[in-house]
Structure formats: C-alpha cells, structure tokens
Design an enzyme around this catalytic site. Structure first.
Site, mmCIF file in Angstrom:
data_model
loop_
_atom_site.group_PDB
_atom_site.id
_atom_site.type_symbol
_atom_site.label_atom_id
_atom_site.label_comp_id
_atom_site.label_asym_id
_atom_site.label_seq_id
_atom_site.Cartn_x
_atom_site.Cartn_y
_atom_site.Cartn_z
ATOM 1 N N GLN A 224 67.215 -7.616 10.278
ATOM 2 C CA GLN A 224 68.007 -8.669 9.787
ATOM 3 C C GLN A 224 67.427 -9.556 8.949
ATOM 4 O O GLN A 224 66.581 -10.247 9.180
ATOM 5 C CB GLN A 224 68.737 -9.221 11.201
ATOM 6 C CG GLN A 224 69.474 -10.464 10.986
ATOM 7 C CD GLN A 224 70.071 -11.230 12.077
ATOM 8 O OE1 GLN A 224 69.502 -10.641 13.473
ATOM 9 N NE2 GLN A 224 70.333 -12.460 12.181
ATOM 10 N N SER B 230 66.883 -15.098 7.192
ATOM 11 C CA SER B 230 66.183 -16.248 6.972
ATOM 12 C C SER B 230 65.254 -16.235 5.722
ATOM 13 O O SER B 230 64.568 -14.941 5.396
ATOM 14 C CB SER B 230 65.076 -16.430 8.047
ATOM 15 O OG SER B 230 65.951 -16.788 9.268
ATOM 16 N N GLU C 105 74.321 -11.921 18.046
ATOM 17 C CA GLU C 105 73.361 -12.555 18.471
ATOM 18 C C GLU C 105 73.120 -13.512 19.633
ATOM 19 O O GLU C 105 72.129 -13.326 20.590
ATOM 20 C CB GLU C 105 72.417 -12.965 17.280
ATOM 21 C CG GLU C 105 70.953 -13.475 17.346
ATOM 22 C CD GLU C 105 70.357 -13.896 15.793
ATOM 23 O OE1 GLU C 105 70.896 -14.318 15.103
ATOM 24 O OE2 GLU C 105 69.151 -13.577 15.916
HETATM 25 C C1 FAD Z 1 60.068 -14.955 16.819
HETATM 26 C C2 FAD Z 1 61.080 -15.143 15.668
HETATM 27 C C3 FAD Z 1 61.878 -13.963 15.154
HETATM 28 C C4 FAD Z 1 62.605 -14.086 14.053
HETATM 29 N N1 FAD Z 1 63.466 -13.039 13.784
HETATM 30 C C5 FAD Z 1 64.126 -13.147 12.667
HETATM 31 C C6 FAD Z 1 64.823 -12.108 11.916
HETATM 32 O O1 FAD Z 1 64.646 -10.960 12.462
HETATM 33 N N2 FAD Z 1 65.764 -12.157 10.955
HETATM 34 C C7 FAD Z 1 65.958 -13.412 10.500
HETATM 35 O O2 FAD Z 1 66.650 -13.626 9.517
HETATM 36 N N3 FAD Z 1 65.161 -14.488 10.873
HETATM 37 C C8 FAD Z 1 64.291 -14.367 11.919
HETATM 38 N N4 FAD Z 1 63.722 -15.358 12.446
HETATM 39 C C9 FAD Z 1 63.991 -16.706 11.765
HETATM 40 C C10 FAD Z 1 64.952 -17.689 12.434
HETATM 41 O O3 FAD Z 1 65.991 -17.304 12.636
HETATM 42 C C11 FAD Z 1 64.441 -19.028 11.915
HETATM 43 O O4 FAD Z 1 63.209 -19.434 12.159
HETATM 44 C C12 FAD Z 1 65.408 -20.251 12.621
HETATM 45 O O5 FAD Z 1 66.749 -19.868 12.290
HETATM 46 C C13 FAD Z 1 65.038 -21.432 12.320
HETATM 47 O O6 FAD Z 1 64.815 -21.751 10.845
HETATM 48 P P1 FAD Z 1 63.570 -22.383 10.082
HETATM 49 O O7 FAD Z 1 62.489 -21.588 10.861
HETATM 50 O O8 FAD Z 1 63.671 -22.277 8.713
HETATM 51 O O9 FAD Z 1 63.465 -23.779 10.852
HETATM 52 P P2 FAD Z 1 64.393 -24.996 10.213
HETATM 53 O O10 FAD Z 1 65.758 -24.595 10.131
HETATM 54 O O11 FAD Z 1 63.430 -25.839 9.109
HETATM 55 O O12 FAD Z 1 64.266 -26.165 11.196
HETATM 56 C C14 FAD Z 1 62.878 -27.085 11.455
HETATM 57 C C15 FAD Z 1 63.378 -28.018 12.404
HETATM 58 O O13 FAD Z 1 64.390 -28.706 12.101
HETATM 59 C C16 FAD Z 1 65.462 -28.446 13.361
HETATM 60 N N5 FAD Z 1 66.583 -28.711 12.695
HETATM 61 C C17 FAD Z 1 67.100 -27.942 11.461
HETATM 62 N N6 FAD Z 1 68.352 -28.063 11.244
HETATM 63 C C18 FAD Z 1 68.949 -28.876 12.310
HETATM 64 C C19 FAD Z 1 69.995 -29.689 12.490
HETATM 65 N N7 FAD Z 1 71.315 -29.244 11.809
HETATM 66 N N8 FAD Z 1 70.019 -30.454 13.580
HETATM 67 C C20 FAD Z 1 69.236 -30.773 14.356
HETATM 68 N N9 FAD Z 1 67.782 -30.069 14.087
HETATM 69 C C21 FAD Z 1 67.745 -29.387 13.026
HETATM 70 C C22 FAD Z 1 64.953 -27.441 13.979
HETATM 71 O O14 FAD Z 1 65.875 -27.347 15.200
HETATM 72 C C23 FAD Z 1 63.598 -27.287 13.913
HETATM 73 O O15 FAD Z 1 63.098 -27.869 14.883
HETATM 74 C C24 FAD Z 1 62.853 -15.479 13.667
HETATM 75 C C25 FAD Z 1 62.196 -16.542 13.951
HETATM 76 C C26 FAD Z 1 61.408 -16.228 15.262
HETATM 77 C C27 FAD Z 1 60.599 -17.549 15.623
#
Ligand code: FAD
Lengths: 329, 406
Positions: B130, B133, B248
């Site tokens: 998928q 991100s 999901e």
């Molecule tokens: C083990 C693992 C597997 C993954 N596998 C996939 C995959 O297969 N495909 C894929 O596409 N993605 C994948 N991801 C990515 C995952 O979907 C994202 O990491 C996740 O959506 C968070 O985005 P970010 O890491 O950019 O954090 P950010 O969005 O930058 O968030 C940073 C911090 O800000 C907080 N935050 C952000 N927005 C808000 C809000 N509106 N309100 C309150 N707090 C907020 C978050 O909770 C977090 O604490 C994976 C991640 C992990 C850790």
C-alpha cells in the site's frame, strides 16, 4: 458466539431506566449529603421487585440471573440510586438455604446489610447505616444478627456506609468460607455494574457539555485536549461493559471463571469510573467544581466505590495469582 | 449470551481444523516461543503456505465467490484466524493485499482488473503493498505530492513513498497520486495499481528501531502506468483511499484479533518468572501482571461484542478504531510487564535461555501506535464520528493544493 444482551434483557434495562430516572437522581444524592432520605429507598426497590431479582421464586423472588440483575444495577448506577443492589445480590447468595430470610430480603420487610470486614465494628460496610439485620463471617461461620451501627461522615452518602458491631448472632451455616467468597464475587460484579452505569452517564454529560460550551470562538469539544480526554473515558466505559457482562455471565453459567472475571471487572471498574468522573469535572471547568453541579456526586461515588469490596490493588493481585495458576483456560 | 460456537460455527471450525491438519506438512509452522517470521528471509515458504491455504478455501473468507473468495462471514474469518494461531501457522505474507488492496480493487476496479489480480493475490502468486504515506504526508494523507501526469495512454509518475510495508517483496501496489494540483487537496488525487517491477521503481529498505526491516522507501522516476491500471475516476482518489482505510481499520484489531503477543504466552512467562522475584518486587510485578491481563481480557471481550454485532449483519463502523486503541494499549502493558519480569536479563540482547521475544515485542509496539492511523488520529475519528463532538476547524479543504504549499 453471541456476546450481547437478549431482547428480554434490553427490555429489563429500558424498564429499569424509566424506574430509576423517575425515582432517583443526583439531586437526591446531593440532598443525602445533608442528611436527607436517599432515593428511591428500600421499599420502592422491593416493590418493583429489584431486591429479589436473584432470589428463588419459591422464596418470593424472581429467580432470575445475575446478568439480569447487573443490567438493572447499571441503570441504578447511572442516577446514583440507593440503597445498592450489591447488598441484595450478595445477601441472596448467602441466604440460599434460608428461604424465610430470603423472602424478607425480597419483599423489603427486613433491611439487610452484609458486613464486609470483621463483625466487631472496625470496618465500614455498604448500606449498613439504616439496616436492622446483618450477615457476617465470624470465625469461618456465616452468622446473622443485630448490631450496633455507627455511621461515619461518608464522602458519598449514597453508599450508606457504617461500621457495625454485632450484638447478637446466630450461625446460619458453619464453615461457610466458600459460600462467602462466591457471594463477595457476585457482589463485586454488581458493584462494577453500578460503576458502569455511573461512568457511562458521566461521559454522556461530559460530551453534552463539550458540544455546547464555547471558548476562544470554538466549541470546546473541538479542542483535542478535551476531545481525547472524553474519548479515553468513553473507551474505558466500553471496555468495562465487556468485563461486566462477561463476569455476570460467569456468575450464572461458568462458576469456575467467576473468581477471575469478577476481580477483572472490579479492578477495571475502579479506574474507568474514576477517570470518567474526573473527566466530567474537568470538562465543565469551574461549574464542575460547584456544589450545585452533579459532577462531584459521580466523583464521590467513584472515589468510594474503588475502595469498597477490595480495592484495585487487591483485585489486580487476585487476577495475577489466578491467571498464573491456570485460570485463563 | 453464549460464548460457545453456534452449531454452524462449530461445524465450520471443525472443517477448518481438519483442513489444517490435512495440509500440515505443506504449511510453515512457528517453533515454540517463536512469534513471527521475517518476510525478507522466508518469502518462498510464506508464499507457499498462503497458496496451500488459499487452495483449501481459507484465504479471503469474506470475499465474494466470484473473485475467488468464500462469500463467508467475518465470524468465519475470525475462526480461521483463531485456528491458524492455534496451529501455530504464522500470519499470511499478503496480509496487506488481502486486508486492504484486494477489497479496494473489488470496490473500485474494472472487471478486467479484478479478473487479472484478485485470484493471484489470494494465492500469493502476487504480493501487494500500500503506497500511501510520504515523507511530508502521513496522517495528513491528502497532502501527498507524488504526481501522475497524463501522457497519451499512460500516466507518468514521479515522487517518493515511505514506510511501505512489504514493498521489498511486493509485485503490485495501490498507489495514491496527485493528478490535479490546482484543485483542493482532496479533489486532485487519483489511485492506480502499480507494477512494482516496472522500470523507474526503486525500493530501499528502512531499518526499524527494533532492528528489523519490514518497511521501505519507494522512489518513482518517470514510471509509466497504463490508464487501464487506474482505480476509479481521475480526481476520485480520495474516495478510493477511504475504502482502503476503512478496511485497514477493520483489519487491525477491528474484530478482536490480538495485537502483539497473546496473553496466554505472557501468563506462561509470568508463571516461570514470578517465583524468582523476591518480596516487594514480586508484589509489584503481580500488580503489573494483573493490569496487563485485565486490559487484554477487556480488549478480547470487547472484540467479541463487536463480532457479535457483525454476525448479526451489522457493518464495521468507526468504532473499530476503539479496538485498535485498546488492543495497542493492552499489548503495551503485556510487553512492558513481560520485559520487567526478566529483571536484569531485560537489558541484554537476549535472556539467559536465548529468548529475546519480550524485548523484540516491546520495541515493535511503538510502531503499532503509529501505523494505520496514529493513536491521536484514531481518537479524533472516535471523538467526531462516534461521540459526535465538533470537528476541528480547518482551512485546507477548499484552497487549491498548489496555492497552499511551496
Ligand atoms: C510499522 C509501520 C508500518 C507502516 N506501513 C505503511 C504502509 O504499508 N503503507 C503506507 O502507506 N504507510 C505505512 N506506514 C505509515 C503510517 O501510515 C504513517 O506513519 C502514519 O499515518 C503517521 O504519519 P506520519 O508518520 O507522517 O506522522 P505525522 O502525521 O507527521 O504525525 C506526527 C505526530 O503528529 C500527530 N498528529 C498528526 N496529525 C494530527 C492531528 N490531526 N491531530 C492530532 N495529532 C496529529 C501524530 O499522532 C503523531 O504523533 C507505516 C508506519 C509504520 C510505523
């Protein structure tokens, strides 16, 4: 798998809700703190049949399940009703072989209380303040007798807490530890059910206020600090509901699971209710800290209930010991 | 109220159990104490295992029959999951394909796409990932910047995805791109199926904090995707992505599946370790054990309640997010208590008996609180969609994406 209430139980819940909303209220709980009568009172509870839900039909009760009783108790907890159905649930177990006394429990003609600690007046018990006949464990025997009642200055008046020194005693059943333990486990389940009702209502009131109150040009529920606090409290209630239903079901259908299930429910209830009540106050700001607002009445209940029938630490320890001993199946 | 299987469920469970015994020799099994396998190292065996299970009718249980599924219920799917765990068969290599990508193709793909992809996906002939991100857009998924530009019969894709689980073994991915930067951010997105072996796709492993490499970064340099690989209409990508995200939520902890190590394994560990602790430390440890067990049971029975609703024809709603939150919290309490029971062993790479699973599980759980919607984003969803609290004010829904950035 069918882990849900049936239609009959949903009807019971709806009926209980109507009854309790019409006959008890946080306002009555507040008045109780100034010495007024608690609502709905023992007679009303007896008349509608709630004191005899688990008393056998032969003894004038409804002969129904602990789960049915838990469903009713939840509704009572939502409006801080008194006296507690915990006492009825526990006494019904203890009086299984004493149908005459059980009948007096069910019809409300005798005001029972069950002494959770020693029978020498050194520990408070629920609903003892206005009781006339007491059940206790004395040297391993189940005894019944009259007593000298010393009410304290309770944090929460709805629990009718008082310490009692027995002045007379008659042995109802010798070597009754096992029966006593089971009765206490059933009581813990019903207490957790009342806590479920109280916690659920506290979250509901918090949500309603967060939808209305504005600050800095926005409704406060749109602020994450507030929203997440309410979500966590709500999630705790959701999890607690599962444990209460499971434990009540175990009391009826899986006695071997009851010790673990009742301690799990009681331990979880302590934290979930406290969080819900604390959240209710915090969401309301200054109003939540006033005497007139209902929030402190839920908070009082939560603070008292977490200590009754064994505190969280005791029940977590029980869960750990039982799980390690193989109780998870 | 009844925790036993209904007669139908019991019959189904018996059939599943018999099938697993019949094929035991062809399936990968976890050794005692082993909790999972690494897709990087065991790819061939994992693909073979999924193929055997698919041919036996145990994969895609809830998918429609016309796409190779069994047309079964979510309860049946839960039974299969329970029996696989009982038989110590590890999770399927194509879990993202089955849980998220396949259902999206079913809902939004053309008949041709469904014919070409779905049966092969179920048998792990193709593994899927998928590709949502990006470095600058995780929670705020619709802020993504990877572009797809129409060029004749093709689209040309440029950009970068990140944290893509399984991209290193994947044959296909569902890829969300920006096709119209002049429209508001949710309106300018388009979804595609991308061939992970196409020229211009580069996959680089990322190492996670626990040391493993389950996820990757993926680069797209002038990758050509034929228009026939589009999922849904141009500009409709957000709607398509919502299907994926909804699935999901259900796939992760939605119906009571255990997140992390099963509580039974934890209790076994406690049974061995508790007696070695003395006095006060044992008392404190029992508190932690009790708390972890209670949280696990609460999450499990709440899952059973959800499953009951589903078995009566209900559809999974946003409250599935509560299952993930509670499951993550319970898993953390379990892993934390598991490590603390180790005493001094907890700070070494492995325990004296060579079993480092508690350390490993502990260092895997922070990721679960992020993947598939962070704890905070899930709380927003629950607060607004289940509790009915007011949404956050936002300014990014109406302005053109390109106008708001750079
Ligand atoms: C083990 C693992 C597997 C993954 N596998 C996939 C995959 O297969 N495909 C894929 O596409 N993605 C994948 N991801 C990515 C995952 O979907 C994202 O990491 C996740 O959506 C968070 O985005 P970010 O890491 O950019 O954090 P950010 O969005 O930058 O968030 C940073 C911090 O800000 C907080 N935050 C952000 N927005 C808000 C809000 N509106 N309100 C309150 N707090 C907020 C978050 O909770 C977090 O604490 C994976 C991640 C992990 C850790």
């Amino acid at each position: 798998m069918n882990f849900d209430l049936d239609t009959d139980q949903r009807d019971i819940a709806a009926g209980a809700r109507d009854f309790f909303r019409g006959s008890a209220s946080p306002a009555a709980a507040r008045a109780g703190l100034e010495g007024d009568r608690l609502e709905p009172g023992r007679k009303a509870l007896a008349d509608i049949g709630f004191l005899g839900i688990t008393v056998p039909e032969a003894a004038g009760g409804a002969g129904r399940s602990v789960l049915d009783l838990a469903v009713v108790a939840e509704q009572g907890g939502a409006v801080l009703a008194a006296p507690s159905l915990v006492t009825a649930a526990r006494a019904a177990v203890l009086l299984a072989d004493a149908p005459e006394l059980a009948a007096q429990l069910a019809d409300g003609s005798t005001a029972f209380a069950v002494l959770d600690g020693p029978v020498d007046g050194s520990a408070p018990s629920i609903d003892a303040a206005d009781a006339t006949l007491f059940l206790g464990l004395d040297g391993g025997d189940l005894v019944v007798g009259e007593g000298e009642v010393v009410p304290g200055r309770p944090l929460d008046a709805t629990r009718g807490l008082a310490s009692v020194r027995l002045t007379s005693r008659r042995v109802l059943a010798p070597d009754a530890q096992e029966l006593w333990a089971r009765a206490r486990q059933v009581a813990a389940v019903v207490l957790a059910a009342e806590d479920l009702g109280g916690a659920d209502r506290a979250v509901e009131l918090g949500i309603a206020y967060a939808q209305e109150r504005e600050a800095f040009g926005r409704r406060i529920g749109s602020y994450q600090a507030v929203k997440h606090m309410l979500v966590d409290a709500w999630a705790g209630v959701d999890q607690l509901r599962s444990l209460v239903w499971w434990a009540a079901w175990a009391a009826d259908c899986a006695p071997a699971e009851l010790p673990l299930a009742s301690s799990a429910a009681k331990a979880y209830a302590a934290g979930a209710f406290e969080r819900a009540a604390g959240t209710l106050i915090q969401v309301h700001g200054g109003i939540g800290f006033t005497w007139e607002h209902d929030a402190h009445l839920y908070w009082r209940r939560a603070k008292v209930d977490r200590l009754l029938l064994g505190d969280e630490a005791e029940h977590l320890d029980t869960v750990a010991r039982l799980a390690v001993a193989g109780a998870l199946g | 109220m009844d925790f036993d299987d209904s007669p139908d469920e019991a019959a189904y469970r018996a059939r599943v159990r018999a099938l697993l015994e019949e094929h035991a020799g062809e399936l990968l099994h976890l050794a005692p104490g082993q909790e999972g396998v690494d897709a990087r190292r065991h790819e061939p065996e994992m693909r073979r295992t999924q193929r055997v299970l698919a041919d036996a009718g145990l994969v895609g249980v809830t998918w429609p029959r016309e796409y190779g599924g069994q047309g079964g219920t979510l309860v049946q799917q839960a039974i299969v999951a329970q029996e696989l765990a009982r038989a110590r068969v590890p999770g399927l290599i194509n879990h993202i394909g089955i849980g998220m990508c396949g259902p999206t193709v079913i809902a939004h793909g053309s008949q041709d796409q469904r014919d070409r992809y779905l049966a092969r996906l179920l048998r792990a002939d193709d593994v899927w990932c998928q590709l949502f991100s990006e470095p600058a857009s995780g929670s705020d998924l619709a802020a993504l910047r990877t572009t797809a530009v129409r060029d004749g019969e093709d689209w040309v894709v440029n950009g970068q995805k990140v944290w893509t689980t399984l991209a290193h073994v994947a044959d296909y991915g569902i890829l969300l791109t920006r096709t119209d930067p002049d429209r508001p951010k949710h309106a300018g997105l388009t979804m595609f199926v991308v061939d992970m072996h196409a020229p211009g796709v580069t996959v680089r492993p990322l190492r996670q904090m626990g040391g493993q490499s389950d996820f990757n970064e993926v680069f797209f340099d002038d990758v050509r995707i034929p228009d026939g690989e589009r999922l849904g209409e141009p500009g409709e990508g957000w709607r398509v992505a919502l299907t994926t995200l909804m699935n999901e939520r259900v796939a992760i902890g939605g119906a009571g599946g255990t997140i992390g190590l099963p509580v039974e394994a934890f209790v076994e560990h406690a049974r061995e370790r508790l007696p070695a602790l003395d006095g006060d430390r044992q008392v404190l440890a029992r508190q932690a054990v009790g708390r972890a067990v209670v949280a696990s049971l609460a999450a499990r029975y709440t899952g059973y309640r959800r499953l009951t609703v589903l078995s009566q024809g209900g559809i999974p709603g946003p409250e599935a997010s509560a299952g993930k939150l509670a499951g993550t919290e319970a898993a953390r309490l379990v892993a934390d208590a598991g490590v603390r029971l180790l005493g001094d062993d907890a700070v070494y790479a492995s325990t004296s008996d060579g079993d480092d699973r508690w350390q490993r599980t502990q260092s895997w759980l922070p990721g679960i609180a992020i993947a598939g919607g962070t704890d905070q984003v899930l709380r927003n969803i629950l607060g607004e969609r289940v509790l009915g609290l007011p949404p956050e004010p936002r300014s990014d829904k109406t302005d053109p994406f390109s106008g708001g950035r750079r």
